[in-house]
Every structure is written in structure tokens, then in C-alpha cells.
Design an enzyme around this catalytic site. Structure first.
Site, PDB file in Angstrom:
ATOM      1  N   ASP A  72      36.394  35.890  37.925  1.00 34.02           N
ATOM      2  CA  ASP A  72      37.552  36.781  37.874  1.00 34.02           C
ATOM      3  C   ASP A  72      38.680  36.067  37.135  1.00 34.02           C
ATOM      4  O   ASP A  72      39.308  35.155  37.672  1.00 34.02           O
ATOM      5  CB  ASP A  72      38.017  37.158  39.285  1.00 34.02           C
ATOM      6  CG  ASP A  72      36.957  37.946  40.041  1.00 34.02           C
ATOM      7  OD1 ASP A  72      36.332  38.817  39.412  1.00 34.02           O
ATOM      8  OD2 ASP A  72      36.759  37.676  41.234  1.00 34.02           O
ATOM      9  N   LEU A  73      38.943  36.478  35.919  1.00 33.66           N
ATOM     10  CA  LEU A  73      39.886  35.785  35.055  1.00 33.66           C
ATOM     11  C   LEU A  73      41.254  35.639  35.705  1.00 33.66           C
ATOM     12  O   LEU A  73      41.870  36.624  36.117  1.00 33.66           O
ATOM     13  CB  LEU A  73      40.020  36.548  33.730  1.00 33.66           C
ATOM     14  CG  LEU A  73      40.958  35.927  32.689  1.00 33.66           C
ATOM     15  CD1 LEU A  73      40.441  34.560  32.264  1.00 33.66           C
ATOM     16  CD2 LEU A  73      41.090  36.860  31.494  1.00 33.66           C
ATOM     17  N   ASP A  74      41.727  34.373  35.802  1.00 29.87           N
ATOM     18  CA  ASP A  74      43.057  34.046  36.328  1.00 29.87           C
ATOM     19  C   ASP A  74      43.275  34.543  37.748  1.00 29.87           C
ATOM     20  O   ASP A  74      44.414  34.744  38.179  1.00 29.87           O
ATOM     21  CB  ASP A  74      44.158  34.601  35.409  1.00 29.87           C
ATOM     22  CG  ASP A  74      44.125  33.981  34.023  1.00 29.87           C
ATOM     23  OD1 ASP A  74      43.686  32.822  33.908  1.00 29.87           O
ATOM     24  OD2 ASP A  74      44.513  34.667  33.063  1.00 29.87           O
ATOM     25  N   GLU A  75      42.197  34.740  38.501  1.00 33.22           N
ATOM     26  CA  GLU A  75      42.330  35.198  39.874  1.00 33.22           C
ATOM     27  C   GLU A  75      41.608  34.279  40.857  1.00 33.22           C
ATOM     28  O   GLU A  75      41.322  34.663  41.987  1.00 33.22           O
ATOM     29  CB  GLU A  75      41.802  36.638  40.012  1.00 33.22           C
ATOM     30  CG  GLU A  75      42.633  37.658  39.242  1.00 33.22           C
ATOM     31  CD  GLU A  75      42.195  39.087  39.492  1.00 33.22           C
ATOM     32  OE1 GLU A  75      41.413  39.309  40.446  1.00 33.22           O
ATOM     33  OE2 GLU A  75      42.629  39.975  38.748  1.00 33.22           O
TER      34      GLU A  75
END
Length: 285
Positions: free
Chosen positions: A227-230
Site C-alpha cells: 500500500d503506497l505510503d500507507e
């Protein structure tokens, strides 16, 4: 005088009475002396987390500690790790063109605040090759395109294995890691995001913040996940800015924050102060 061996034990299990007493009793039985102890009970999932730093007689090993703790581990269904603090952690730094965060890490290692060995620097550009040469660190210039991305990531995995690296640090590495790589290195890759998440999306976030007249800017260091940047957040910091500052002032302030936040996150991870708790982290100070 021979100094005792220093270890760090981290563990997690379902919470119930007697965990601390059982663990510390077994450590006392091997002649351990507890130097630091932290614990936390997450009530919602009823999960217990603990970190203990201790010294033990010189002939003690991680294997012998694990053997002595086996009955307690089995009784409480624990997940645990024991690290020998004499072993210098090994890290791989990945960087693109903005090198401020990388340079700060190298400085903090040089002065001894951050105890780690940089075994390689990987970049999709050759801008930092001279820095790596000056520091005596192997430099791998691996350009990334849509056609070469999968091959480059396999080379990275092989590098991590060959160098026995404990951590990969994305020091403003401006390439998105694939879901496959993020999953295979879960919990072993730390990124610095140039915003206080959640954030302005897309390019030039500091300029977007400037145009919106924000009063706080910041940075976030987190574990990399599909989950990109999460990914689970380790450390964050903000700093107040004003209308009198330029976009370049915002940028300079942001770079300083990024460097500090990343270094602190790396230090806490290497000292085994960060424990994953689902999508969150437990961070023992």
C-alpha cells in the site's frame, strides 16, 4: 576485566497474567541483569508487547537464551526475537538525486550516534557515486525502467542476501517498490516520506503546501508495504512555517526534517525499539 554480553529481547503474545514474571524469572536463572524494560498492552486485540535489554555472562549466546526461554515461549504462545548487541547491524541505503537524508545517516554513523555499517549504496542515478567512494562504500548504479524494474529488484534481493543486510533504507529513493518486493522484505524496508502523512499528492509537495498557505510542514518515516505510503508509521515531525517564507524556505526546512526523522526511525528500528502491530507500530522510547 571481561564485560558481560549484551542482548535485546522482543516478544509479543496474547495478554494474560504472569508474562513479565515468567520471562524475568528465566532471565534471572541464566544470570542476566536487566538494563531496560518496556511493555505495552494493546487492549483492543488483547495483545502484549515487550522489549528487554539485558546483560548476561560472557559465555551466553542467543541460542542459549532461546533454549532457556522455550518453556515460557511455549506456555504463552510467544513470537520473539533475541539479538546480540555486539553484532553491528548492516544496512543498504537507496537514494536517487536528493542526497540530504543519506548524508545525514552517514554523518550520524561516523560520529557514533547511529551504530550501523553501510554495506552498500544503491541508486538509479550516479550522482552519489563520489560520496560512496569517499566513504569507502560499494556503490551500485542500477538505472530503472519499466523493462528493467523486475531485474533490478531481483538484484537488490540478491545484494541483501549476499551482504546479510538487516535493513534497507530508502533515503529519498524516488522509485516505487513493487508489491512483490515490498512483501518479501516486509518489516525490513524503511522509507522517508516528504510530507506529514496524509499529505499533498503528486510532485512538489512543498510547493503545493506553500501555495495552500499551510502553517505546518513535516515528514513521515514508515515501513514499506504494497500500500503506497500507507505502511506502519515509525516516526513523524512537523515544523511551523509562515506566510513570510518562500517555497525555497519550505524546501530547506523540509529537507532538515526529513533527515532527522529518517535517522531517528532507523536508530529505533536497529535498537529493536519498534514492533509491528498490524497496520501500526509499537515504539518503545
Amino acid at each position: 576485566m571481561t564485560l558481560p554480553t549484551s542482548f535485546t529481547l522482543t516478544l509479543t503474545c496474547e495478554d494474560r497474567p504472569g508474562i513479565v514474571a515468567a520471562v524475568t524469572t528465566e532471565l534471572a536463572a541464566i544470570g542476566a541483569n536487566i538494563a531496560e524494560s518496556n511493555q505495552f498492552w494493546d487492549r483492543s486485540p488483547n495483545r502484549f508487547f515487550m522489549r528487554i535489554a539485558f546483560t548476561a555472562p560472557v559465555d551466553t549466546t542467543t541460542d542459549s537464551v532461546a533454549r532457556n526461554l522455550k518453556s515460557v515461549v511455549d506456555r504463552f504462545g510467544m513470537q520473539f526475537e533475541i539479538s546480540d548487541n555486539a553484532r553491528m547491524p548492516r544496512i543498504v541505503i537507496m537514494v536517487s538525486r536528493f542526497d540530504h537524508a543519506m548524508l545525514h545517516l552517514l554523518y550520524q554513523i561516523r560520529v557514533g550516534w547511529l551504530k550501523a555499517e553501510v554495506v552498500a549504496i544503491v541508486s538509479n542515478h550516479d550522482d552519489s557515486a563520489a560520496v560512496a567512494q569517499r566513504e569507502g562504500i560499494a556503490y551500485h548504479h542500477w538505472p530503472v525502467t519499466k523493462d528493467t524494474k523486475a531485474e533490478q529488484e531481483e538484484r537488490l534481493l540478491q545484494l541483501v542476501r549476499d551482504k546479510q543486510a538487516d535493513l534497507v533504507v530508502l533515503a529519498r529513493y524516488m522509485q516505487v517498490l513493487s508489491d512483490n518486493l515490498s512483501t518479501r522484505l516486509y518489516g525490513k524496508v524503511i522509507n522517508i516520506h516528504h510530507s506529514f502523512l496524509p499529505s499533498f499528492k503528486g510532485a512538489k509537495p512543498y510547493h503545493q503546501a506553500f501555495e495552500r498557505g499551510v502553517k505546518l510542514i513535516g515528514a513521515t518515516s514508515h515501513y514499506v508495504t504494497p500500500d503506497l505510503d500507507e505502511g506502519p508509521i515509525i516516526e513523524q515531525e512537523t515544523e511551523r512555517v509562515t506566510h513570510a517564507m518562500t517555497a525555497e524556505d519550505f524546501l530547506a526546512t523540509g529537507r532538515d526534517i526529513e533527515s532527522r526523522v529518517l535517522a531517528r526511525a532507523v536508530k529505533m528500528h536497529l535498537e529493536r525499539r519498534v514492533m509491528l502491530n498490524g497496520r501500526k507500530t509499537i515504539v518503545f522510547s
